[in-house]
Design a protein around this motif. Sequence first.
Motif, mmCIF file in Angstrom:
data_model
loop_
_atom_site.group_PDB
_atom_site.id
_atom_site.type_symbol
_atom_site.label_atom_id
_atom_site.label_comp_id
_atom_site.label_asym_id
_atom_site.label_seq_id
_atom_site.Cartn_x
_atom_site.Cartn_y
_atom_site.Cartn_z
ATOM 1 N N ALA A 159 0.828 -1.204 0.000
ATOM 2 C CA ALA A 159 0.000 0.000 0.000
ATOM 3 C C ALA A 159 0.864 1.257 0.000
ATOM 4 O O ALA A 159 0.531 2.254 -0.659
ATOM 5 N N SER A 160 1.984 1.233 0.720
ATOM 6 C CA SER A 160 2.893 2.388 0.730
ATOM 7 C C SER A 160 3.463 2.635 -0.662
ATOM 8 O O SER A 160 3.570 3.779 -1.113
ATOM 9 N N ARG A 161 3.836 1.560 -1.358
ATOM 10 C CA ARG A 161 4.347 1.737 -2.722
ATOM 11 C C ARG A 161 3.254 2.246 -3.655
ATOM 12 O O ARG A 161 3.526 3.017 -4.583
ATOM 13 N N ALA A 162 2.014 1.825 -3.420
ATOM 14 C CA ALA A 162 0.916 2.246 -4.286
ATOM 15 C C ALA A 162 0.629 3.741 -4.148
ATOM 16 O O ALA A 162 0.317 4.409 -5.135
ATOM 17 N N VAL A 163 0.733 4.288 -2.937
ATOM 18 C CA VAL A 163 0.424 5.709 -2.729
ATOM 19 C C VAL A 163 1.662 6.582 -2.850
ATOM 20 O O VAL A 163 1.557 7.815 -2.919
ATOM 21 N N GLY A 164 2.840 5.990 -2.847
ATOM 22 C CA GLY A 164 4.058 6.765 -3.047
ATOM 23 C C GLY A 164 4.720 7.290 -1.796
ATOM 24 O O GLY A 164 5.618 8.124 -1.889
ATOM 25 N N TYR A 165 4.361 6.836 -0.615
ATOM 26 C CA TYR A 165 5.019 7.250 0.624
ATOM 27 C C TYR A 165 4.796 6.161 1.667
ATOM 28 O O TYR A 165 3.936 5.280 1.511
ATOM 29 N N SER A 166 5.584 6.235 2.737
ATOM 30 C CA SER A 166 5.471 5.230 3.797
ATOM 31 C C SER A 166 4.269 5.554 4.679
ATOM 32 O O SER A 166 4.202 6.620 5.292
ATOM 33 N N LEU A 167 3.337 4.641 4.713
ATOM 34 C CA LEU A 167 2.118 4.856 5.510
ATOM 35 C C LEU A 167 2.427 4.707 6.994
ATOM 36 O O LEU A 167 2.980 3.687 7.426
ATOM 37 N N PRO A 168 2.085 5.716 7.825
ATOM 38 C CA PRO A 168 2.233 5.552 9.280
ATOM 39 C C PRO A 168 1.297 4.452 9.786
ATOM 40 O O PRO A 168 0.185 4.283 9.286
ATOM 41 N N VAL A 169 1.760 3.724 10.780
ATOM 42 C CA VAL A 169 0.997 2.601 11.310
ATOM 43 C C VAL A 169 0.681 2.865 12.779
ATOM 44 O O VAL A 169 1.555 3.272 13.557
ATOM 45 N N CYS A 170 -0.560 2.649 13.121
ATOM 46 C CA CYS A 170 -1.029 2.758 14.505
ATOM 47 C C CYS A 170 -1.434 1.365 14.978
ATOM 48 O O CYS A 170 -2.286 0.712 14.367
ATOM 49 N N VAL A 171 -0.822 0.905 16.044
ATOM 50 C CA VAL A 171 -1.121 -0.413 16.608
ATOM 51 C C VAL A 171 -1.948 -0.202 17.864
ATOM 52 O O VAL A 171 -1.488 0.408 18.840
ATOM 53 N N ALA A 172 -3.195 -0.678 17.828
ATOM 54 C CA ALA A 172 -4.112 -0.551 18.964
ATOM 55 C C ALA A 172 -4.436 -1.948 19.485
ATOM 56 O O ALA A 172 -4.915 -2.801 18.726
ATOM 57 N N VAL A 173 -4.181 -2.184 20.780
ATOM 58 C CA VAL A 173 -4.346 -3.504 21.377
ATOM 59 C C VAL A 173 -5.446 -3.431 22.426
ATOM 60 O O VAL A 173 -5.439 -2.543 23.297
ATOM 61 N N TYR A 174 -6.397 -4.367 22.346
ATOM 62 C CA TYR A 174 -7.529 -4.420 23.255
ATOM 63 C C TYR A 174 -7.406 -5.649 24.155
ATOM 64 O O TYR A 174 -7.032 -6.734 23.694
ATOM 65 N N ALA A 175 -7.752 -5.462 25.425
ATOM 66 C CA ALA A 175 -7.813 -6.583 26.371
ATOM 67 C C ALA A 175 -9.186 -6.578 27.027
ATOM 68 O O ALA A 175 -9.633 -5.547 27.539
#
Length: 572
Positions: free
Chosen positions: A170-186
């Motif tokens: 997806a980053s290559r498709a849009v032309g930049y490195s996509l920021p990633v948010c990791v959300a963990v639920y317990a």
Amino acid sequence: MTGYPYRGLFGWIAALALAWLAFSSPWQPAWNLLLGTFVIAVVGTAIVVATRRVRARQRASRDVLEAINASLDALPGNIRRNTPLALVVGDRAGAPARAFGEALVQITDTAIWVRVDDSTRLAHVADALKRWREGQGPDAVACLIAADHARDAAVLTAALKRWRVAIGEASRAVGYSLPVCVAVYAEEAGGPADDCAWFGVSGATVPAAGTLCAQLSDRLVSYPQAAVPADRDAHMHRAARLDALVRWASGALLPPLRDEGRDGLRSGPPVDITAFGVTAIDGVPVPDSLYARFVTQVTGLARGPGAVRNASYPLPEPLLRGIALQPVQRAMPRAMAHAFAWLALAFCAAATASAWQNRTLVARVMTDMARYRVIGPEHDVARVDALQALKRDRDELDHYSRSGVPPRLGLGFYRGAGLLAPLNTLIAAYQPPAPLPATIELDSLSLFKSGSALLNLGSNRVLIGALEMIKAHPDKRVLVAGHTDSVGDSRANLKLSEARAASVRDWLADAADLPVTRFAIQGYGETRPKAPNEPEAGRAANRRVEITLVPDCRDEQHDIRESLGHPACTSQ
């Protein structure tokens, strides 16, 4: 235009390549035609592949775009760019399903959340959303992970690696490195009645596991202090479980996403994790999950079932606030820059080909001029051949001066104009050699003794001139005719004249290394005097041998092994 015009660029490259082959190529027309066909085939294949990819992307993102348009119909038009847009991935039966329900799009006060259940479609959806937002791509990818749903470490690691690969595509498709948010639920049962806040970091690259755990531990320690005394114990239990959740997530979730293998080898590009957070929600803990076993091991707190309130998962809005909006990236300026770069490359190739062909032209003309200069006038046949080459060069350069220099020689490298004057000078200075006499007359007494047909010693000095004449005209036959004066018997004089002609013929054939069939002999005796025979001077003039060049007009099919003394195609 919001999408990158791959097909237009391919067509532009093909046009430049064909123009170069047509106007600048130094190769033969057959090779140019073959290469042109190859270029058309390759570009046609590339356009077909690009068209198929566009259609596949449209099919993969059609449902998402329809859902977004339906959700945003009542919102202002500038909502597309001013509101953050996040792509949400996760287990279908896990956090995304609890956060979205049956919907594909959620709109909150903070962002637009787009759910992508199939990670293989993430690149298509990201590219389609960039087109939908008129050049502004998605601002982040949110990975929602339900800790209680992970029961097998290998399955969890494989899923994280698939997400990492999908985010990279997806980053290559849009032309930049996509920021990633990791959300963990317990999930927890019997926890405090208030909603649990998000504990995490956002806006910068998430630090290593040790630093991350230390940062969040400080915040979790202060969490129970803010609660009322009656709920402080429950908040302390929650803080302990969340601290264990941070430790478990930093060791089990972040390394696969960052591609940090135990052996130090990388299997693909890591993702840019710029936000990480954990939270607790109402639910039913799973005692045999990876997280539950880790909590029991670290804290000693057993996770038992409690009252289930079926609360939905909240979207990680606080984590997304620290991620900046992506700037608008128009495809047309980038495509124009690439088109100009290809144009510059084609111009450089054309200039290189022009310089090479001009160098070849100058070298050829200079070689022809040098070859002509070194040939002496005595070799007129070779000199005429060299002169014809100079005339061809002169005609070519003269045509360029009158009709214009062709593109393959232009571009500022043409130097043929300066060679035209020296060529004309050389051609005008040519002087053909003086023609040799058609007939050479030799005095018989300088060749033979009186009444004899045997050549005298030293007579070769007399015959040298005739020999040179014969060599200079290889296309002619040679007639050797003998003549006598009127002294003596006429029949004997006739026989003597023919014998003397044969002796001269034999010497010339041997000296010139020519077949005797190139020669014809004739004895005329006293029948053709050139002066009166009464005075001695007249008789001396009549005693002669004449060597004459005549055209070879015999039938080509005639047997060349004809008898000696065959008359030439002339009459005497």
